[in-house]
Motif scaffolding. Structure first.
Motif, short mmCIF file in Angstrom:
data_model
loop_
_atom_site.label_atom_id
_atom_site.label_comp_id
_atom_site.label_asym_id
_atom_site.label_seq_id
_atom_site.Cartn_x
_atom_site.Cartn_y
_atom_site.Cartn_z
N GLU A 49 0.84 -1.19 0.00
CA GLU A 49 0.00 0.00 0.00
C GLU A 49 0.88 1.25 0.00
OE1 GLU A 49 -3.88 1.66 2.36
OE2 GLU A 49 -2.26 0.86 3.58
N VAL A 50 0.76 2.05 -1.05
CA VAL A 50 1.47 3.32 -1.11
C VAL A 50 0.70 4.34 -0.28
CG1 VAL A 50 2.24 5.19 -2.61
CG2 VAL A 50 2.46 2.81 -3.37
N VAL A 51 1.37 4.95 0.69
CA VAL A 51 0.75 5.93 1.59
C VAL A 51 1.44 7.27 1.40
CG1 VAL A 51 0.06 6.46 3.95
CG2 VAL A 51 0.30 4.07 3.25
N PRO A 52 0.93 8.14 0.50
CA PRO A 52 1.53 9.46 0.33
C PRO A 52 1.34 10.31 1.59
CG PRO A 52 0.14 8.88 -1.55
CD PRO A 52 -0.17 7.91 -0.45
N VAL A 53 2.38 11.02 1.98
CA VAL A 53 2.33 11.89 3.15
C VAL A 53 1.96 13.30 2.70
CG1 VAL A 53 3.68 12.92 5.02
CG2 VAL A 53 4.00 10.51 4.43
N GLN A 54 0.99 13.90 3.41
CA GLN A 54 0.54 15.25 3.11
C GLN A 54 1.12 16.21 4.17
OE1 GLN A 54 -0.76 16.19 0.49
NE2 GLN A 54 -2.27 14.76 -0.32
N LEU A 55 2.02 17.06 3.75
CA LEU A 55 2.65 18.00 4.68
C LEU A 55 1.86 19.31 4.74
CD1 LEU A 55 6.39 17.46 3.67
CD2 LEU A 55 5.13 16.41 5.56
N PRO A 56 1.95 20.04 5.84
CA PRO A 56 1.23 21.31 5.95
C PRO A 56 1.71 22.33 4.92
CG PRO A 56 2.69 20.98 7.84
CD PRO A 56 2.67 19.70 7.08
N GLY A 57 0.77 23.18 4.48
CA GLY A 57 1.09 24.25 3.56
C GLY A 57 0.87 23.93 2.10
N ARG A 58 0.29 22.74 1.81
CA ARG A 58 0.11 22.34 0.42
C ARG A 58 -1.06 21.36 0.32
NH1 ARG A 58 5.85 20.90 0.90
NH2 ARG A 58 5.42 21.92 2.87
N GLY A 59 -1.55 21.15 -0.91
CA GLY A 59 -2.61 20.18 -1.12
C GLY A 59 -3.83 20.47 -0.26
N ILE A 60 -4.34 19.43 0.39
CA ILE A 60 -5.52 19.58 1.23
C ILE A 60 -5.22 20.37 2.50
CG2 ILE A 60 -6.59 17.47 0.36
CD1 ILE A 60 -5.66 16.07 2.94
N ARG A 61 -3.94 20.69 2.74
CA ARG A 61 -3.54 21.44 3.93
C ARG A 61 -2.94 22.80 3.54
NH1 ARG A 61 -0.26 17.39 7.76
NH2 ARG A 61 -0.66 19.09 9.22
N LEU A 62 -3.43 23.33 2.42
CA LEU A 62 -2.86 24.56 1.86
C LEU A 62 -2.96 25.74 2.82
CD1 LEU A 62 -1.57 25.84 -0.66
CD2 LEU A 62 -3.87 26.35 -1.48
N GLU A 63 -4.01 25.78 3.64
CA GLU A 63 -4.21 26.95 4.50
C GLU A 63 -3.41 26.87 5.79
OE1 GLU A 63 -8.33 27.73 5.09
OE2 GLU A 63 -8.76 27.95 2.96
N GLU A 64 -2.76 25.75 6.06
CA GLU A 64 -1.90 25.65 7.24
C GLU A 64 -0.54 26.28 6.93
OE1 GLU A 64 -1.65 21.81 9.21
OE2 GLU A 64 -3.39 21.16 8.07
N PRO A 65 0.12 26.83 7.94
CA PRO A 65 1.47 27.35 7.69
C PRO A 65 2.46 26.22 7.42
CG PRO A 65 0.93 27.45 10.03
CD PRO A 65 -0.33 27.07 9.32
N ALA A 66 3.34 26.43 6.46
CA ALA A 66 4.37 25.44 6.18
C ALA A 66 5.37 25.40 7.34
CB ALA A 66 5.08 25.78 4.88
N GLU A 67 5.86 24.22 7.63
CA GLU A 67 6.84 24.05 8.70
C GLU A 67 8.24 24.35 8.17
OE1 GLU A 67 8.21 24.22 11.70
OE2 GLU A 67 6.50 22.99 12.36
N THR A 68 9.09 24.94 8.97
CA THR A 68 10.45 25.29 8.54
C THR A 68 11.51 24.46 9.25
OG1 THR A 68 10.55 27.06 10.19
CG2 THR A 68 9.80 27.66 7.97
N SER A 69 11.11 23.36 9.89
CA SER A 69 12.06 22.54 10.63
C SER A 69 11.76 21.07 10.39
CB SER A 69 11.97 22.84 12.13
OG SER A 69 12.62 21.83 12.89
N VAL A 70 12.75 20.33 9.91
CA VAL A 70 12.59 18.88 9.74
C VAL A 70 12.37 18.21 11.09
CG1 VAL A 70 13.86 16.78 9.13
CG2 VAL A 70 13.85 18.73 7.56
N VAL A 71 13.06 18.66 12.11
CA VAL A 71 12.91 18.05 13.43
C VAL A 71 11.49 18.23 13.95
CG1 VAL A 71 13.65 18.16 15.85
CG2 VAL A 71 15.35 18.24 14.01
N ARG A 72 10.94 19.43 13.81
CA ARG A 72 9.56 19.64 14.28
C ARG A 72 8.56 18.84 13.46
NH1 ARG A 72 11.30 25.14 14.95
NH2 ARG A 72 10.30 25.73 12.98
N LEU A 73 8.78 18.75 12.15
CA LEU A 73 7.91 17.92 11.33
C LEU A 73 7.99 16.46 11.78
CD1 LEU A 73 8.36 19.23 7.66
CD2 LEU A 73 6.20 18.97 8.89
N GLY A 74 9.20 16.00 12.06
CA GLY A 74 9.36 14.63 12.52
C GLY A 74 8.64 14.37 13.83
N GLU A 75 8.72 15.34 14.75
CA GLU A 75 8.02 15.19 16.04
C GLU A 75 6.51 15.09 15.84
OE1 GLU A 75 9.36 18.67 18.03
OE2 GLU A 75 11.21 17.74 18.79
#
Length: 250
Positions: A49-75
């Motif tokens: 099963e391919v599970v695409p990851v949706q990050l903030p600031g794009r796609g269905i999460r366009l209105e969320e602020p984009a994250e500027t830290s890999v560590v915080r995204l990982g957390e």
């Protein structure tokens, strides 16, 4: 303060895969969203099963602020990935900025009850090497745009559109900041395979630097494939074959 997000928003809604035996989490490159992996579902082995990851600031999460830290995204993403993986084997794949996030997730999950079977990093310089070029996220807009054009992957006509630049350049700058400020020398444990993929003609992650991923694990495979920085979308069959094998198929 971090944004509280429903775990469901981290993953693209997809039709269920019959007889799932393994899950392949795919983290997109900077400025992109999980939809770039939609076509991969038909190219991987049966039961994956391919599970695409949706990050903030794009796609269905366009209105969320984009994250500027890999560590915080990982957390923020570690828990949702662990829950989505469930009791099945899983592999983490990421390209470019996504490769660094996939690696950070691997570090976070490797000591848990169900570590990933493999972490596949694509089109990225390993995070323990010093940067050899000025940080792109600090460049003035025009120079930033020119450097983006040199990397490829974005049609020149889009880069020339004022509305497109207004919408997407801040997201791309945030993604470059996340990638360019991420540093770690931590290594994956012996139980987690590390597979590093590079493009033969990639100016952002030359093969000689991709080779240095060997220093961040004990079970490491490095493969250089035809193509430039976006080789996974050029040498797709070869990439999917490698990913299928990592998931235990083929």
């Amino acid at each position: 303060m971090s944004v509280t997000t429903s775990p469901d928003l981290w993953f693209s809604p997809e039709s269920p895969v019959a007889g799932v035996r393994a899950r392949l989490f795919c983290v997109p490159h900077g400025g992109s969203d999980g939809s770039v992996f939609r076509s991969w579902r038909s190219g991987v082995g049966p039961g994956i099963e391919v599970v695409p990851v949706q990050l903030p600031g794009r796609g269905i999460r366009l209105e969320e602020p984009a994250e500027t830290s890999v560590v915080r995204l990982g957390e923020r993403l570690t828990g949702p990935v662990a829950r989505r993986a469930g009791d099945l084997p899983y592999v983490l794949f990421g390209h470019s900025m996504g490769a660094l996030l996939a690696y950070e997730l691997g570090l976070a999950l490797q000591d848990g009850p169900r570590p990933p079977a493999a972490v596949v990093v694509s089109g990225s310089v390993p995070p323990h090497l010093p940067r050899r070029a000025p940080a792109m996220h600090l460049l003035p807009d025009e120079e930033f745009r020119v450097r983006l054009g040199a990397l490829g992957g974005i049609p020149p006509e889009l880069l020339a559109e004022d509305e497109w630049r207004e919408l997407f350049l801040p997201l791309l700058r945030a993604d470059f900041e996340a990638a360019e400020t991420y540093r770690t020398g931590s290594t994956l444990s012996a139980g987690v395979r590390l597979i590093a993929l590079g493009g033969a003609d990639d100016p952002a992650a030359p093969p000689a630097e991709v080779e240095r991923w060997r220093e961040l694990g004990t079970d490491v495979t490095v493969r250089v494939l035809p193509g430039d920085h976006f080789f996974p979308f050029e040498s797709t069959d070869q990439v999917l074959s490698l990913l299928s094998a990592a998931c235990g198929s083929r």
